[in-house]
Design a protein around this motif. Structure first.
Motif, PDB file in Angstrom:
ATOM      1  N   ASP A  33      93.907  62.494  15.944  1.00  0.00           N
ATOM      2  CA  ASP A  33      95.359  62.503  16.106  1.00  0.00           C
ATOM      3  C   ASP A  33      95.999  63.819  15.707  1.00  0.00           C
ATOM      4  O   ASP A  33      97.224  63.938  15.729  1.00  0.00           O
ATOM      5  N   ASP A 131      92.427  51.201  14.985  1.00  0.00           N
ATOM      6  CA  ASP A 131      93.146  52.470  14.985  1.00  0.00           C
ATOM      7  C   ASP A 131      94.454  52.415  14.218  1.00  0.00           C
ATOM      8  O   ASP A 131      95.177  53.416  14.172  1.00  0.00           O
ATOM      9  N   TRP A 201      89.341  51.063  24.719  1.00  0.00           N
ATOM     10  CA  TRP A 201      90.426  52.048  24.809  1.00  0.00           C
ATOM     11  C   TRP A 201      89.942  53.423  24.377  1.00  0.00           C
ATOM     12  O   TRP A 201      90.256  54.438  25.013  1.00  0.00           O
ATOM     13  N   ARG A 202      89.164  53.500  23.302  1.00  0.00           N
ATOM     14  CA  ARG A 202      88.660  54.788  22.809  1.00  0.00           C
ATOM     15  C   ARG A 202      87.669  55.399  23.799  1.00  0.00           C
ATOM     16  O   ARG A 202      87.698  56.620  24.054  1.00  0.00           O
ATOM     17  N   LYS A 205      89.616  56.779  26.722  1.00  0.00           N
ATOM     18  CA  LYS A 205      90.351  57.991  26.346  1.00  0.00           C
ATOM     19  C   LYS A 205      89.430  59.199  26.274  1.00  0.00           C
ATOM     20  O   LYS A 205      89.769  60.287  26.769  1.00  0.00           O
ATOM     21  N   GLY A 208      88.455  60.218  29.725  1.00  0.00           N
ATOM     22  CA  GLY A 208      89.552  60.926  30.379  1.00  0.00           C
ATOM     23  C   GLY A 208      89.664  62.369  29.925  1.00  0.00           C
ATOM     24  O   GLY A 208      89.963  63.267  30.728  1.00  0.00           O
ATOM     25  N   LEU A 209      89.409  62.633  28.632  1.00  0.00           N
ATOM     26  CA  LEU A 209      89.439  64.013  28.146  1.00  0.00           C
ATOM     27  C   LEU A 209      88.342  64.854  28.786  1.00  0.00           C
ATOM     28  O   LEU A 209      88.547  66.036  29.094  1.00  0.00           O
TER      29      LEU A 209
END
Length: 402
Positions: A33, A131, A201-202, A205, A208-209
């Motif tokens: 984050d 999270d 979800w992680r 993500k 996607g990066l």
């Protein structure tokens, strides 16, 4: 099975101290984050993961955990900020409101449902996603590496998530059973649903990066290479239509004046409201009559006026047009066979007092009392001069006083 799960607690603690150079503790490591101090969170998480093998905290382990906890940033040592789940209005559903049988607007507030589930239900506490806390998320990341796949224990097949959740529950029980650590660490409850939701979800993500790293950033100029045309102002009214059809307050026959013209407001009164459904040919007939009237009124700019009138006629929905065509086909088929074609009369709820449809247009309304569990109806014609707003205000006031 011990060889698969990794080293014991003393060996893992000693290996962590040996593998961590002193320069790494002084450097600033950013977490996913973007917050600093993530290396201390990972070190504490690895130390806590070793508790899954023993299920208790020794005095040496307590000193080690408290030393690592003191190195955490102020944000991670503070109370966990749980995500807000309470909403006054729902984002889905037919009425965008909770059911009145289980949730009333007067007895629902933030945190109430979670408190009821903690004290009144069995085995369904308010679980959170990992999270919500960087420490809990780091513990789950380490446990996912320890348990990469399903395992068979004593001939029984156990899923990966039951193993991860079982290890986390052992760590959480060890911390909560210790009188000192339970005042420092906040390890909230997890379940398999929140755990799998967070993992998916992680994973999405991170994937996607990776994909976005190969896509170049799109940079578009904010100024156009050529000057654009000026904004065209919308005309307020059509002078040709006003000259032919008259002013908005003029009196013309109903079939000679279109009902929806730009710049003219037409609100039908109670006596002009339709009582039955329009038949399949009425819309086309009205358009043809209006076009013929405009053509006979003037010979100049006939094409422009006809196009303007045709554009302002309300478009018929596809379902309505299909039903009208189907009804027309059935009527023609009955005429061809020489049979009587019968149609059902459209449903209309008529008021017993004023003999008008029970709609807002004719001064009717209704109010549902949840406390009395009764529907009250209002008719403006029989109310003695009382308006709908006044009647609704009285009903709401009586509902609040009960």
């Amino acid at each position: 099975m011990d060889s698969l799960e990794g080293p014991t607690a003393p060996e893992s603690a000693a290996s962590n101290k040996e593998d961590t150079p002193p320069e790494a503790e002084q450097e600033t490591v950013l977490g996913p984050d973007g917050s600093p101090g993530y290396q201390h969170v990972v070190n504490l998480a690895q130390s806590l993961v070793s508790l899954r093998l023993v299920g208790y905290v020794t005095q040496a382990k307590e000193v080690e955990i408290l030393g690592l906890w003191d190195k955490l940033p102020e944000r991670d040592r503070g109370p966990v900020q749980y995500p807000q789940r309470y909403r006054d209005h729902l984002s889905h559903g037919r009425f965008k409101k909770p059911k009145s049988g289980t949730h009333n607007p007067t007895d629902v507030m933030a945190g109430l449902e979670s408190m009821k589930r903690c004290y009144l239900s069995q085995g369904s506490g308010p679980a959170q996603r990992p999270d919500a806390s960087r420490l809990v998320e780091a513990i789950c990341v380490v446990l996912c590496r320890v348990h990469p796949q399903n395992q068979s224990l004593a001939g029984a097949r156990r899923s990966r998530w039951s193993l991860v959740l079982g290890s986390y529950i052992t760590i959480r029980d060890s911390v909560l059973n210790h009188p000192t650590l339970r005042t420092k660490l906040q390890l909230f409850e997890l379940n398999q649903r929140t755990l799998t939701q967070w993992f998916n979800w992680r994973k999405a993500k991170l994937e996607g990066l990776v994909l976005h790293a190969a896509v170049p950033d799109a940079s578009f100029p904010l100024v156009a290479p050529e000057p654009m045309l000026p904004v065209r102002e919308r005309p307020q009214s059509l002078p040709q239509m006003t000259a032919l059809l008259g002013a908005p307050g003029s009196t013309l026959p109903a079939m000679e004046r279109p009902k929806h013209l730009p710049g003219a407001s037409f609100q039908p009164g109670p006596s002009q409201a339709p009582d039955t459904m329009a038949r399949p040919g009425e819309s086309v007939a009205a358009t043809t009559t209006t076009t013929a009237t405009v053509t006979a009124a003037s010979g100049d700019n006939v094409a422009a006026i006809v196009a303007a009138v045709a554009a302002t006629v309300a478009a018929v929905p596809k379902t309505t047009a299909w039903k009208r065509r189907r009804l027309q086909e059935q009527r023609q088929e009955a005429e061809r066979k020489g049979e009587d074609f019968k149609t059902k009369a459209p449903f209309s709820c008529i008021c017993s007092l004023c003999k008008q449809p029970k709609t807002k247009h004719f001064g009717h309304s209704r109010f549902h009392s949840k406390k009395r569990k009764t529907m009250f109806h209002f008719c403006q014609a029989a109310a003695g001069g009382k308006t709908v707003e006044q009647w609704l205000e009285e009903q709401r006031r009586e509902e609040e006083e009960r």
